[in-house]
Write a protein that holds these residues in place. Structure first.
Motif: not given
Length: 360
Positions: A198-199, A256-257, A116-119, A277-282
């Protein structure tokens, strides 16, 4: 008995930064089982943390009290070690997970938290901990170990008193509710059916998976049942399930929004499907299943949407916790007074010189 924080200790401690020569100066010494100096730098670290919490500069007398606290802390830890109390690494790790979960208001592991911190910050967990409280992860866990060691010692010495705490009566629970009713407010809540792919190393496949699911949900909202069932299959490419979201700044932060984006969700209609919806991880999409208006909770209402703990049981546990914390702190004072003998510690300065040292 569940472990509770001893208010004598602080969970978050700031680092002292670059050490000047004077920060290494011993100003006190604990010698219950071994000589352990307390340096000016250690005191400055604790004072800095307390001043940040208070929002003001502490007086010299308050700094003397803080030094007393450090002495008491070291006395208890040395006494615990003398009695053979040892905290295992697994206990420290579990306590860390509990601490992080309480901050996030959802159950997470250290691995989950690191991800979570990384994302959200693109920092490692070690970097994040250092930036937040001046300690690396290992240093922070060592501090937690000190807390648990001291707590175990107090509970061992005062076991009988700590186990004889009475539960509140029905009248006491209802009286507590009536006095604090205005505090038990449930904000606006929306229940979502969320699907996440997940990506990992297959971003294209993850996007296609969510696009297909989003089309299926748009065509028929009842497809949630089939989608949930398939998400539970071995090697499923996505996860799916219900999620309750509150209309609060904390909820926006946890997701995170920005708050503006969260408010857009609450403007959606029941049965409406989100875009992909695209996030950094998924990749993800969701359906709005239900919306609930804010209200004051009754004693029979559940505290958390989707949960099974009523407000009545919550208040009961909260009052018991308050009584346990009070008993634990009283036990701490008693144990500390027993250890705080002249032969067990020494403050190395007195009078005007001591006051000058504490007037940084």
């Amino acid at each position: 008995m569940k472990r509770y924080l001893i208010s004598f200790f602080m969970v978050i401690v700031l680092s002292a930064g670059a050490f000047a020569q004077t920060t290494l100066q011993p100003i006190a010494e604990v010698k219950l089982t071994a000589r352990a100096p307390i340096t000016l730098g250690q005191l400055k670290t604790r004072v800095s943390a307390l001043e940040k919490e208070l929002g003001r500069k502490m007086t010299v007398e308050e700094r003397k009290q803080t030094l007393d606290g450090l002495i008491n802390e070291k006395l208890i830890v040395q006494a615990a070690e003398k009695d053979g109390i040892k905290i295992m690494d697994s206990e420290v790790n579990n306590y860390f997970n509990e601490y992080v979960s309480s901050q996030l208001r959802r159950q997470v592991t250290e691995t989950d938290f690191a991800q979570l911190i990384k994302e959200n910050t693109n920092m490692s967990l070690d970097e994040y901990m250092k930036a937040q409280n001046g300690m690396t992860l290992a240093e922070f866990k060592n501090f937690l170990r000190t807390q648990l060691t001291a707590q175990a010692y107090v509970m061992q010495k005062k076991q009988k008193e700590l186990q004889s705490i009475a539960s509140p009566s029905d009248d006491q629970i209802r009286s507590y509710y009536e006095v604090n009713k205005q505090s038990f407010v449930q904000p606006d809540i929306v229940q979502l059916f969320l699907v996440v792919a997940p990506k990992e190393n297959k971003a294209g496949a993850a996007k296609k998976t969510i696009e297909d699911i989003q089309k299926k949900l748009t065509a028929n909202i009842k497809a949630t049942t089939e989608i949930r069932t398939k998400s539970q299959e071995k090697n499923s490419a996505y996860q799916a399930g219900e999620l309750f979201v509150s209309k609060t700044e904390l909820a926006a932060e946890q997701l995170g929004m920005p708050m503006e984006e969260l408010l857009k969700i609450f403007k959606m209609k029941t049965g409406e499907v989100s875009p992909v919806i695209e996030t950094g991880a998924n990749y993800q999409c969701f359906v709005v299943l239900e919306k609930k208006d804010a209200k004051i909770l009754g004693l029979s209402d559940v505290v958390e949407p989707g949960g099974n703990i009523s407000l009545y049981e919550y208040i009961k546990k909260m009052v018991i916790m308050q009584r346990q914390n009070e008993a634990l702190n009283n036990a701490l004072v008693s144990v500390t007074n027993d250890l705080r003998k002249a032969e067990n510690f020494k403050i190395l300065q007195t009078g005007a010189d001591f006051d000058k040292t504490l007037s940084w």
